[in-house]
Design a protein around this motif. Structure first.
Motif, PDB file in Angstrom:
ATOM      1  N   UNK A 275       0.832  -1.202   0.000  1.00 30.10           N
ATOM      2  CA  UNK A 275       0.000   0.000   0.000  1.00 30.10           C
ATOM      3  C   UNK A 275       0.871   1.257   0.000  1.00 30.10           C
ATOM      4  N   UNK A 276       1.962   1.226   0.754  1.00 28.54           N
ATOM      5  CA  UNK A 276       2.882   2.371   0.790  1.00 28.54           C
ATOM      6  C   UNK A 276       3.436   2.649  -0.603  1.00 28.54           C
TER       7      UNK A 276
ATOM      8  N   UNK B 283      -0.272  12.786   0.075  1.00 31.78           N
ATOM      9  CA  UNK B 283      -0.042  11.379  -0.263  1.00 31.78           C
ATOM     10  C   UNK B 283       1.363  10.930   0.128  1.00 31.78           C
ATOM     11  N   UNK B 284       2.357  11.816  -0.072  1.00 31.01           N
ATOM     12  CA  UNK B 284       3.723  11.472   0.304  1.00 31.01           C
ATOM     13  C   UNK B 284       3.846  11.293   1.813  1.00 31.01           C
ATOM     14  N   UNK B 285       3.169  12.137   2.568  1.00 32.35           N
ATOM     15  CA  UNK B 285       3.164  11.984   4.026  1.00 32.35           C
ATOM     16  C   UNK B 285       2.565  10.633   4.419  1.00 32.35           C
ATOM     17  N   UNK B 286       1.477  10.273   3.732  1.00 32.13           N
ATOM     18  CA  UNK B 286       0.843   8.987   4.021  1.00 32.13           C
ATOM     19  C   UNK B 286       1.766   7.832   3.637  1.00 32.13           C
TER      20      UNK B 286
ATOM     21  N   UNK C 113       4.572   7.322   6.145  1.00 33.44           N
ATOM     22  CA  UNK C 113       4.036   6.702   7.367  1.00 33.44           C
ATOM     23  C   UNK C 113       3.842   5.200   7.155  1.00 33.44           C
ATOM     24  N   UNK C 114       3.266   4.846   6.015  1.00 32.49           N
ATOM     25  CA  UNK C 114       3.009   3.431   5.718  1.00 32.49           C
ATOM     26  C   UNK C 114       4.317   2.656   5.542  1.00 32.49           C
TER      27      UNK C 114
ATOM     28  N   UNK D 156      12.131   3.144  -2.381  1.00 37.55           N
ATOM     29  CA  UNK D 156      11.157   4.233  -2.352  1.00 37.55           C
ATOM     30  C   UNK D 156      11.105   4.903  -0.995  1.00 37.55           C
ATOM     31  N   UNK D 157      11.164   4.107   0.044  1.00 38.71           N
ATOM     32  CA  UNK D 157      11.170   4.634   1.419  1.00 38.71           C
ATOM     33  C   UNK D 157      12.384   5.535   1.633  1.00 38.71           C
ATOM     34  N   UNK D 158      13.545   5.083   1.175  1.00 40.02           N
ATOM     35  CA  UNK D 158      14.766   5.882   1.338  1.00 40.02           C
ATOM     36  C   UNK D 158      14.655   7.212   0.603  1.00 40.02           C
TER      37      UNK D 158
END
Length: 264
Positions: free
Chosen positions: A15-16, A38-41, A44-45, A62-64
């Motif tokens: 989902x992230x 959306x980026x904030x969400x 968080x995910x 993507x997280x990095x």
């Protein structure tokens, strides 16, 4: 960590990743407020998925990237180093990881290491990302040292590769700005004027191709301000100040706001 935790991590991680992709599509469409939400969400995910044991390399990359956008460079570095241990990673993904890692090194104040890292990646291939990123690093190095030869040679090669790439033109424009400033400081007014005009030309082309590219709009506005065209400089700055800034950029919002104040 149990099966249910693993399942939750996989679901949240997927989902992230989808949320991240959706956010970037909104940004391309100019829907900046929605994109930032959306980026904030997404970040968080990603964090929740990571805590639950999710370790899919593509998602971690993507997280990095999002961590770097938010200025969390040390944490991003840790995530990317973890990704680098994935022996099943494709050559293309490892190539992209090296480019991202070089940006992290640069933002952490290790420009020489950043250049070394991306030059190692470039031995495998050179594409638009290499030309724009390494080109920018070499311009930054020229700013530090006052030595232009390597930056000139590489950005000439980048122009041969794609002379209509807004990032390449931005790098060329900035390099000519640095050269103009150096010649002015050395008392060579003719050369300073010549490279000032070359910088203007390259940055105008970059801005025409990509009006939302903050660095080229900022540096073009700076040159126009020097030339007394504050009306056009204000237009450029007012436009880009509507765009969310990222910590991965060369220019901070504070710098853009300070220039906007200077142009009146």
């Amino acid at each position: 960590m149990g099966f249910l935790d693993s399942l939750k991590g996989n679901t949240t991680g997927a989902k992230a990743y989808r949320t991240h992709i959706s956010a970037m599509q909104l940004r391309k469409a100019g829907k900046y407020a929605e994109s930032e939400a959306k980026l904030d969400e997404a970040i968080r995910l990603y964090g929740e998925a990571y805590a639950a044991g999710y370790r899919k390399t593509a998602a971690l990359q993507g997280y990095a990237l999002l961590l770097m956008r938010r200025g969390e460079f040390e944490r991003a570095r840790e995530i990317m180093l973890e990704c680098s241990k994935d022996k099943s990673m494709s050559a293309d993904d490892r190539f992209s990881l090296r480019i991202d890692f070089s940006i992290c090194q640069w933002k952490m104040g290790k420009l020489d290491k950043a250049i070394e890292t991306i030059q190692n990646a470039a031995r495998a291939k050179k594409n638009g990302s290499v030309y724009t990123t390494l080109g920018m690093f070499l311009v930054e190095k020229a700013r530090e040292t006052g030595e232009f030869e390597e930056a000139l040679a590489f950005n000439d090669e980048a122009m041969e590769y794609d002379d209509e790439d807004a990032g390449v033109l931005d790098n060329v424009g900035q390099l000519f700005m640095v050269m103009s400033e150096k010649y002015r400081a050395d008392g060579d007014a003719e050369k300073a004027s010549e490279y000032h005009e070359k910088a203007l030309d390259a940055l105008k082309k970059a801005n025409e191709l990509k009006p939302d590219q903050i660095s080229s709009a900022y540096y073009l506005a700076k040159l126009l301000h020097e030339d007394g065209d504050d009306a056009r400089a204000r237009e450029l700055l007012d436009h880009v100040l509507k765009i969310p800034f990222s910590f991965m950029m060369q220019i901070s919002r504070d710098e853009a706001e300070a220039l906007r104040k200077a142009v009146g």
